[in-house]
Every structure is written in C-alpha cells, then in structure tokens.
Design a protein around this motif. Sequence first.
Motif, short mmCIF file in Angstrom:
data_model
loop_
_atom_site.label_atom_id
_atom_site.label_comp_id
_atom_site.label_asym_id
_atom_site.label_seq_id
_atom_site.Cartn_x
_atom_site.Cartn_y
_atom_site.Cartn_z
N PHE A 25 -9.39 -22.05 3.01
CA PHE A 25 -9.24 -22.95 2.14
C PHE A 25 -8.53 -23.96 2.55
CE2 PHE A 25 -9.53 -18.30 0.22
CZ PHE A 25 -10.35 -19.05 -0.63
N PRO A 26 -9.76 -24.57 4.02
CA PRO A 26 -8.49 -26.12 4.11
C PRO A 26 -8.18 -27.09 3.59
CG PRO A 26 -10.75 -25.97 4.49
CD PRO A 26 -10.91 -24.85 3.68
N ASN A 27 -7.37 -28.85 4.14
CA ASN A 27 -7.25 -29.30 3.48
C ASN A 27 -5.91 -29.48 2.54
OD1 ASN A 27 -9.73 -30.59 4.13
ND2 ASN A 27 -10.87 -29.79 2.34
N ALA A 28 -5.04 -28.28 2.82
CA ALA A 28 -3.83 -28.21 1.84
C ALA A 28 -3.04 -29.99 2.26
CB ALA A 28 -2.97 -26.97 2.17
N ALA A 29 -2.25 -29.69 1.33
CA ALA A 29 -1.45 -31.23 2.01
C ALA A 29 -0.40 -30.50 2.93
CB ALA A 29 -1.31 -32.01 0.70
N ALA A 30 0.39 -29.53 2.35
CA ALA A 30 1.86 -28.66 3.27
C ALA A 30 1.52 -27.29 2.88
CB ALA A 30 2.62 -28.92 2.69
N ALA A 31 1.30 -26.42 4.25
CA ALA A 31 1.53 -25.24 4.33
C ALA A 31 2.49 -24.40 5.07
CB ALA A 31 -0.21 -24.74 4.84
N TYR A 32 3.24 -24.34 4.55
CA TYR A 32 4.36 -23.25 5.07
C TYR A 32 4.32 -21.24 4.74
CZ TYR A 32 6.19 -27.85 4.07
OH TYR A 32 6.44 -29.35 3.81
N SER A 33 4.65 -20.68 5.94
CA SER A 33 4.66 -19.00 6.13
C SER A 33 5.41 -19.14 7.15
CB SER A 33 3.11 -19.36 5.48
OG SER A 33 3.54 -17.51 5.65
N LEU A 34 5.99 -17.48 7.05
CA LEU A 34 6.60 -17.20 7.90
C LEU A 34 5.34 -16.07 8.79
CD1 LEU A 34 9.81 -15.79 6.46
CD2 LEU A 34 9.24 -18.13 8.29
N ARG A 35 3.97 -16.11 7.70
CA ARG A 35 2.75 -15.78 8.73
C ARG A 35 1.77 -16.33 9.21
NH1 ARG A 35 0.65 -9.94 7.10
NH2 ARG A 35 -0.36 -10.40 8.29
N LYS A 36 0.87 -16.78 10.26
CA LYS A 36 0.32 -17.97 10.55
C LYS A 36 -1.20 -17.82 9.63
CE LYS A 36 -2.41 -19.05 14.97
NZ LYS A 36 -2.52 -19.07 16.68
N PHE A 63 4.52 -17.10 16.67
CA PHE A 63 3.39 -16.07 15.43
C PHE A 63 3.25 -15.32 16.64
CE2 PHE A 63 3.27 -19.61 13.18
CZ PHE A 63 3.76 -18.94 11.28
N LEU A 64 3.30 -13.91 16.42
CA LEU A 64 2.48 -12.45 17.35
C LEU A 64 0.76 -12.72 16.84
CD1 LEU A 64 4.80 -9.76 16.68
CD2 LEU A 64 5.03 -12.02 19.03
N ALA A 65 0.39 -12.12 17.66
CA ALA A 65 -1.47 -12.44 18.05
C ALA A 65 -2.16 -12.24 16.44
CB ALA A 65 -1.90 -11.33 18.91
N ASP A 66 -1.35 -10.76 16.02
CA ASP A 66 -1.65 -10.90 14.57
C ASP A 66 -1.59 -11.78 13.69
OD1 ASP A 66 0.24 -9.79 13.80
OD2 ASP A 66 0.62 -8.19 13.81
N GLY A 67 -0.94 -12.77 13.81
CA GLY A 67 -0.28 -13.57 12.78
C GLY A 67 1.24 -13.01 12.24
N THR A 68 1.61 -12.62 13.13
CA THR A 68 2.93 -12.52 11.81
C THR A 68 4.15 -12.52 12.49
OG1 THR A 68 3.40 -10.03 13.47
CG2 THR A 68 2.37 -9.85 11.11
N LEU A 69 5.59 -12.76 12.43
CA LEU A 69 6.46 -13.78 12.70
C LEU A 69 7.22 -12.63 14.17
CD1 LEU A 69 8.40 -16.14 12.07
CD2 LEU A 69 10.17 -15.01 11.34
#
Length: 212
Positions: A25-36, A63-69
Amino acid sequence: MLGFGLGLNKWRRVGGGYVGLLDLFPNAAAAYSLRKLRAAYSGSAVRVRKEVSSVSSETDIGFLADGTLDTVSLLAFASDADSGDVFVVTWYDQSLSNDATQGTGAAQPKIVSGGSLVTENGKAAIDFDGTNDSLAGSISVSLATNIYTFNVAKFISNVATNDYLFMLGDLAVDYYILRQRLGDNNILVGEQSVSSEDVSNLSVDTNQHLFT
C-alpha cells in the motif's frame, strides 16, 4: 502514560524477499513503525539518546534482515545509561521525509526503561508519558480533504484532568485528527478549530487498539 507502536507491522516474504506494508500500500504521506515497512527502505528506525553521568549521546537504531528492530544494538547502547533509560529523539519516516522529532530531552518518549526494552505484546514499543512527551513532524495536509490514518496504540493509564492528549494533530493551531480527553477515558476523532468542532466520541479501555 501512552504506549505507542505506530504503524501496521504487516510483512511477508515472497520468493524469499521481504515485502513490507508500504510495498503493498504505497503513497503514504508518512509512516512510522518499529518494524520495517518498505523493502527498499535503507534508513534507520529511530534515533535514540542516553545520558551517562548526565552527558548525552545519540545513535541511530536500524532493522534486522527480517524487518524487526535491532534490539541487540539498542540494549547494548543502553547498557551504561543513567537509570538504564533510553529516549527517542527522532522517529524516522519510512515513506517520504516527514521525520518526527523532539529536541527537548524532558519531552522525549522512552524506548528503554530501567535497562529493559519497552514492549507491547512482546514487540518493541515507544512509551509516551501522557504529560509532555511528543514527537513532531512536518506533514502538511489540508483538513478540508479526506485523510486516512492508521495507528496502533494503548492507553496505559488515565489521568484525572481536563486537558487533552494529542495522538495525531497540531496543538499549535488547535487542529487534531485523534486525541484522548484525559479524565474520562474517551477518544475524540475529528477536526477542531477555535470556532468549530466536529468529533465522534469513542469509549475505549486500556487494551491495545487499531485506530483508523
């Protein structure tokens, strides 16, 4: 206090490759997360601060290779921090360049408390104290247009006051999208200005919720 883990932490592997929420789901104005959230994202998750003998230092945590912090690096950074506390200075935007920052140390939320990672449901989270902690970005959108927001959050405790806790909004101009009225444990969703208000009251508990 507010335990805050913003962003839907959805990801999957297709043909061995990482696919994040923003890839689907692209085109977000902003995206914050502790996962990739995006496979091509090469930046860090957060910039954090600690004090050692009352002297501050900062570092980026990725992030690690699996997308986690990368919690190993985070906890190693925290190992000599005063009281074992580490604070978030910047939460990096994984979509564009609307990083959310806080330059005042006393208003920075915690990500490590007493040497332990702040978690919610076993996953890394950011803890806002409900008093003055905040991270501010530079998102510029018109409240006259349709805005879609998604965040995962938990109100850890309630404060008996008539003040408000802004989760999404701009206190300086008195506009908000999502806020909690402290003291009655309600969520108000809508738009406000000095002369008008259009809100929906949602009664909530202290469980983790997806707000949309």
